[in-house]
Design a protein around this motif. Sequence first.
Motif, mmCIF file in Angstrom:
data_model
loop_
_atom_site.group_PDB
_atom_site.id
_atom_site.type_symbol
_atom_site.label_atom_id
_atom_site.label_comp_id
_atom_site.label_asym_id
_atom_site.label_seq_id
_atom_site.Cartn_x
_atom_site.Cartn_y
_atom_site.Cartn_z
ATOM 1 N N GLY B 184 0.825 -1.209 0.000
ATOM 2 C CA GLY B 184 0.000 0.000 0.000
ATOM 3 C C GLY B 184 0.862 1.263 0.000
ATOM 4 N N ARG B 186 3.897 1.558 -1.126
ATOM 5 C CA ARG B 186 4.557 1.687 -2.445
ATOM 6 C C ARG B 186 3.581 2.252 -3.470
ATOM 7 N NH1 ARG B 186 5.534 -3.724 -4.431
ATOM 8 N NH2 ARG B 186 3.603 -3.182 -5.483
ATOM 9 N N HIS B 187 2.340 1.769 -3.438
ATOM 10 C CA HIS B 187 1.327 2.328 -4.354
ATOM 11 C C HIS B 187 1.111 3.817 -4.069
ATOM 12 C CE1 HIS B 187 0.142 -1.226 -6.549
ATOM 13 N NE2 HIS B 187 -0.122 -1.902 -5.443
ATOM 14 N N LEU B 188 1.096 4.180 -2.796
ATOM 15 C CA LEU B 188 0.901 5.591 -2.442
ATOM 16 C C LEU B 188 2.049 6.431 -2.987
ATOM 17 C CD1 LEU B 188 -1.154 7.293 -0.720
ATOM 18 C CD2 LEU B 188 0.609 7.318 1.044
ATOM 19 N N SER B 191 1.579 6.904 -6.577
ATOM 20 C CA SER B 191 0.518 7.894 -6.829
ATOM 21 C C SER B 191 1.056 9.318 -6.741
ATOM 22 C CB SER B 191 -0.609 7.750 -5.806
ATOM 23 O OG SER B 191 -1.245 6.507 -5.928
#
Lengths: 244, 244
Positions: B184, B186-188, B191
Amino acid sequence: MISMQKPNLEVCLSPALLHLYNTKDAVVVIIDIFRATSTITAALHNGARCVIPVATVEECISIGKSLPGSLTAGERDGKVADGLQHGNSPLEYPASFIKDRALVLTTTNGTRLLHMVQGAAEIVIGSFLNLSVLCDYLIAQNKNVLLGCASWKDKYNLEDTLFAGAVINRIQHSFEINCDAARGARHLYNSSGGSNFIEFLKDGSHYRRLSAFGLQHDMEYCATPDLHPVVPYLNGTEIVIDTF
Amino acid sequence: MISMQKPNLEVCLSPALLHLYNTKDAVVVIIDIFRATSTITAALHNGARCVIPVATVEECISIGKSLPGSLTAGERDGKVADGLQHGNSPLEYPASFIKDRALVLTTTNGTRLLHMVQGAAEIVIGSFLNLSVLCDYLIAQNKNVLLGCASWKDKYNLEDTLFAGAVINRIQHSFEINCDAARGARHLYNSSGGSNFIEFLKDGSHYRRLSAFGLQHDMEYCATPDLHPVVPYLNGTEIVIDTF
């Protein structure tokens, strides 16, 4: 005069953080994508009379014995728990099997969170299987909303947070949102591209864990939006849907 | 023979989840971007003899009195706490002011997490201000790593999680990662676009809260990578850096 103040929306990423949120007078959405809330949604849409969520395997067996025509089901760590008849898969409960029966269910995470929520105006069940109808419902209630992720043994998980983000993406304009967990969930949803959720979730811990039991098809089903358009809610000790 | 097994990396999103992680024998990185770990990093790079993190304002005052030449500093809810001399801003501690002095510091979230960690092989301080040198350090240690977000009063926050994602983005190939919170984060980070962090963080609760106190410039500073390339670590009761 109609108040223009929007209700609040927050996200709780783990049952271990639940005490930080005001559940009183809020609609609390229980989210356990893999797989309790997916199974509850499917079973009720397929005609189950009710789902009775219980905390322990012992309680599950005991209630099952006292309720004629009921089924006991549940898992611990992704497998059917010893002493129970059925598992925690939405695919196990087609109408031909579940219609008019009560499903007594215990799971590692989802049913536990359900029992932790106190004082909520309402407790409803969220899953990709009922995504759109749930979102319409939450907007129509015009009450504060807490999206409660069941997580995995209190650890943040990808699939429940992704679902929270999917809900936020659809209903954010009807709510006041000042919650970083909600922002994080929305960013996660955007990272997923907003479709092909299962592909995005293949990187997650829970997908990997359940894949080892051959449950890929099951999880793909759980990640498919709107197959079971009902809004299950807790009524006393039973989860039911309104039928008309 | 050299083992090819990579060490593990995990992310703890809140002090309230710390008990779920194995801190023993891991390098634990304390992350409190706004602003404790940014301030600690800046003060030490600017020549502070040490930073002494303490849990309470009372303790801060008491230690300050007993240590000649020390400064007491800290905040509660983003403001200088009553009875303390200085705040929790990296900009308050230029070399001309802090050199060779001990900074006794108490904050709402960061110093609290620091005191909660038990049995770690090492406790180090992470902030955007020391991002690259910290990442190099973590790779070189070749030990398990826990990235510990101080969060805001136990709630997930955007800036600490973003920083965890920035670290993961740089060091992921040197670690085994099977942790959804890390995914999560890393995805943030992705983004955010990986640059102009402050723009991304302007949507966050903490940015909004501190903006009300006029601290925008302060937060912009805290979100700037590599201004203070040192790795502060806890040595007994003091946070220090190695000087050569």
